[in-house]
Design a protein around this motif. Structure first.
Motif, PDB file in Angstrom:
ATOM      1  N   ARG A  28       6.551  -1.522   6.164  1.00 49.41           N
ATOM      2  CA  ARG A  28       7.144  -0.943   5.678  1.00 49.41           C
ATOM      3  C   ARG A  28       8.798  -1.911   6.387  1.00 49.41           C
ATOM      4  O   ARG A  28       9.746  -1.530   5.228  1.00 49.41           O
ATOM      5  N   ALA A  29       9.032  -2.737   7.348  1.00 45.92           N
ATOM      6  CA  ALA A  29       9.694  -3.068   7.526  1.00 45.92           C
ATOM      7  C   ALA A  29      10.672  -4.416   6.610  1.00 45.92           C
ATOM      8  O   ALA A  29      11.184  -4.219   6.296  1.00 45.92           O
ATOM      9  N   LEU A  30       8.509  -5.252   6.409  1.00 46.77           N
ATOM     10  CA  LEU A  30       9.146  -6.590   5.353  1.00 46.77           C
ATOM     11  C   LEU A  30       9.644  -6.053   4.512  1.00 46.77           C
ATOM     12  O   LEU A  30      10.147  -6.843   3.046  1.00 46.77           O
ATOM     13  N   ASP A  32       0.588  -1.498   0.116  1.00 49.16           N
ATOM     14  CA  ASP A  32      -0.038   0.376   0.467  1.00 49.16           C
ATOM     15  C   ASP A  32       1.145   1.093  -0.021  1.00 49.16           C
ATOM     16  O   ASP A  32       1.414   1.799   0.782  1.00 49.16           O
ATOM     17  N   PRO A  33       0.641   2.368  -0.651  1.00 51.46           N
ATOM     18  CA  PRO A  33       1.938   3.067  -0.967  1.00 51.46           C
ATOM     19  C   PRO A  33       1.132   3.950  -0.176  1.00 51.46           C
ATOM     20  O   PRO A  33       1.933   5.027   0.715  1.00 51.46           O
ATOM     21  N   ARG A  34       0.313   4.660   0.356  1.00 46.43           N
ATOM     22  CA  ARG A  34      -0.243   5.392   1.625  1.00 46.43           C
ATOM     23  C   ARG A  34       0.113   4.930   2.795  1.00 46.43           C
ATOM     24  O   ARG A  34       0.749   5.517   3.903  1.00 46.43           O
ATOM     25  N   ILE A  35       1.614   3.421   3.271  1.00 50.67           N
ATOM     26  CA  ILE A  35       2.009   3.228   4.011  1.00 50.67           C
ATOM     27  C   ILE A  35       3.383   3.318   3.817  1.00 50.67           C
ATOM     28  O   ILE A  35       4.033   3.959   4.591  1.00 50.67           O
ATOM     29  N   GLU A  36       3.912   2.865   2.825  1.00 54.15           N
ATOM     30  CA  GLU A  36       5.435   3.046   2.257  1.00 54.15           C
ATOM     31  C   GLU A  36       5.378   3.812   1.125  1.00 54.15           C
ATOM     32  O   GLU A  36       4.597   2.994  -0.162  1.00 54.15           O
ATOM     33  N   PRO A  37       5.901   4.595   0.885  1.00 56.23           N
ATOM     34  CA  PRO A  37       5.591   5.865  -0.365  1.00 56.23           C
ATOM     35  C   PRO A  37       6.820   4.587  -1.363  1.00 56.23           C
ATOM     36  O   PRO A  37       7.114   5.376  -2.683  1.00 56.23           O
TER      37      PRO A  37
END
Length: 405
Positions: free
Chosen positions: A394-396, A181-186
């Motif tokens: 983000r971490a994964l 999801d780009p909203r979480i991970e740019p």
């Protein structure tokens, strides 16, 4: 000339301006020589509005009359889209589920497509008409109106594409399928091509781009799919192709990270270790139309008993508890809420233990506890606390190098 079934979701037809823009995309494709059929959802927010109206009378999903009301949303959209195409000088005509017909079976609010007659659509196409079909709906063998569940217009489009021997283009508000999801991970990246199996897992684990049943149907019938943006100008959307795995040039270890918030864990303590106990449990849940995921069984301290744990969507928790109470005599039922599911999906996961090792290592470094773990051939899912979802995603995403795709 290529036959194309173009599906437009609720946000793509949410206003008169959006409908006109979508009609422009169809007109452009037709001008290039594609033979077009259009499938539409209800305008954004319309399904929820109608559900709220039904709720005022004490009705909800699963009621015959609610299905009749819900089907009206797509009826409006199909007529407006036909008018928008006519405004552009094209011949267009709306068709409702009963007019084909689309034959369904199953309960109101969650029916499945059992068959479809595309004869009237073929006749319209032969006359140069662009059919605009109301998605999400059909009728039973006895003529009762039925709807196909959330995201059911995707399924309508896949089934129509199979019936018309066409490609299925799904227009939505994003330019294809992303690694997360780009909203979480740019740093999320668009995927050029993904297999049906990978897309099915991503959709089932929380990615909202496609309805899982539509991908399953497309795979079974060999329907090629594309996910495109309806918010870009004609020809500007690069999109993602959803194809057979054999058509993927290079197999990736991990294709994406998906998540689903608001999960609950149910545990049955002291259940008999005989297999008929578990069978009875999941039969009751199936009868109640409750989706179950991440099933774990472990030996309990008392000889001859086990603890059975599984996850359900939080919205289904009360119904699941009610379905199990009578069937699980002598078994203590407990539940934990405030959970989420994060999943790593990729065809390259097959027989790769190092992927699971990396998942545990990454979540451990983030101090994120794993409540339950479940795996399939191309997926690893972990049940974690709701408030840890964004950190986990983000971490994964970084750990598997998805920002480098």
């Amino acid at each position: 000339m290529t036959r194309v079934v173009a599906k437009f979701g609720g946000t793509s037809v949410g206003t008169i301006e959006r409908i006109r823009h979508a009609a422009g995309l169809v007109a452009d494709a037709a001008a290039r020589g594609d033979i077009m059929t259009v499938v539409v959802s209800a305008m954004a927010g319309e399904t929820d509005r109608i559900l709220a109206l039904a709720d005022a009378f004490g009705s909800g999903l699963g009621d015959r009359e609610t299905d009749v009301a819900l089907a009206a949303g797509e009826q409006v959209s199909s007529a407006l889209m036909a008018l928008a195409l006519r405004e552009r000088g094209l011949k267009a005509q709306s068709f409702l589920g009963w007019q084909l017909p689309v034959i369904t079976d199953g309960p109101p609010g969650a029916s499945r497509i059992a068959g479809m007659d595309a004869t009237v659509l073929e006749a319209a196409i032969g006359e140069g008409i662009i059919p605009v079909v109301a998605g999400f709906q059909g009728i039973t063998e006895t003529g009762e109106v039925r709807t196909l569940g959330r995201g059911g217009t995707d399924l309508s489009a896949a089934a129509l594409a199979a019936a018309l021997d066409a490609r299925c283009d799904i227009y939505t508000d994003v330019d294809g399928v992303y690694t997360t999801d780009p909203r979480i991970e740019p740093a999320a990246r668009r995927i050029d091509a993904i297999s049906h199996d990978e897309m099915l897992e991503l959709a089932a684990q929380g990615a909202k781009v496609l309805q899982p049943r539509s991908v399953e149907f497309a795979k079974a019938r060999g329907v090629p799919m594309r996910v495109l943006s309806s918010f870009l100008e004609a020809g500007a959307s690069q999109g993602t192709d959803v194809v057979a795995e054999t058509d993927i040039a290079e197999r990736r270890l991990v294709s994406g990270v998906a998540y689903a918030r608001d999960q609950a864990r149910i545990a049955l303590h002291g259940a008999s270790n005989r297999s008929d106990m578990a069978a009875r449990c999941f039969a009751r849940l199936a009868e109640a139309e409750i989706g179950v995921d991440m099933i774990v069984q472990a030996h309990a301290r008392q000889p001859g008993t086990v603890t059975i744990e599984f996850s359900v969507a939080h919205r289904d928790l009360d119904r699941a508890h009610a379905a199990l109470e009578d069937a699980m005599t002598g078994v203590r039922i407990s539940a934990e809420t405030g959970l989420a599911k994060v999943s790593v999906v990729g065809a390259g996961l097959r027989q790769r233990a190092d992927v699971a090792r990396s998942l545990f290592a990454v979540l451990g470094e983030q101090d994120i506890a794993v409540k339950v773990l479940a795996t399939s051939e191309i997926k690893i899912s972990a049940l974690i606390e709701n408030d840890a979802v964004e950190r986990a995603v983000r971490a994964l995403h970084a750990a598997y190098g998805l920002d480098q795709v």
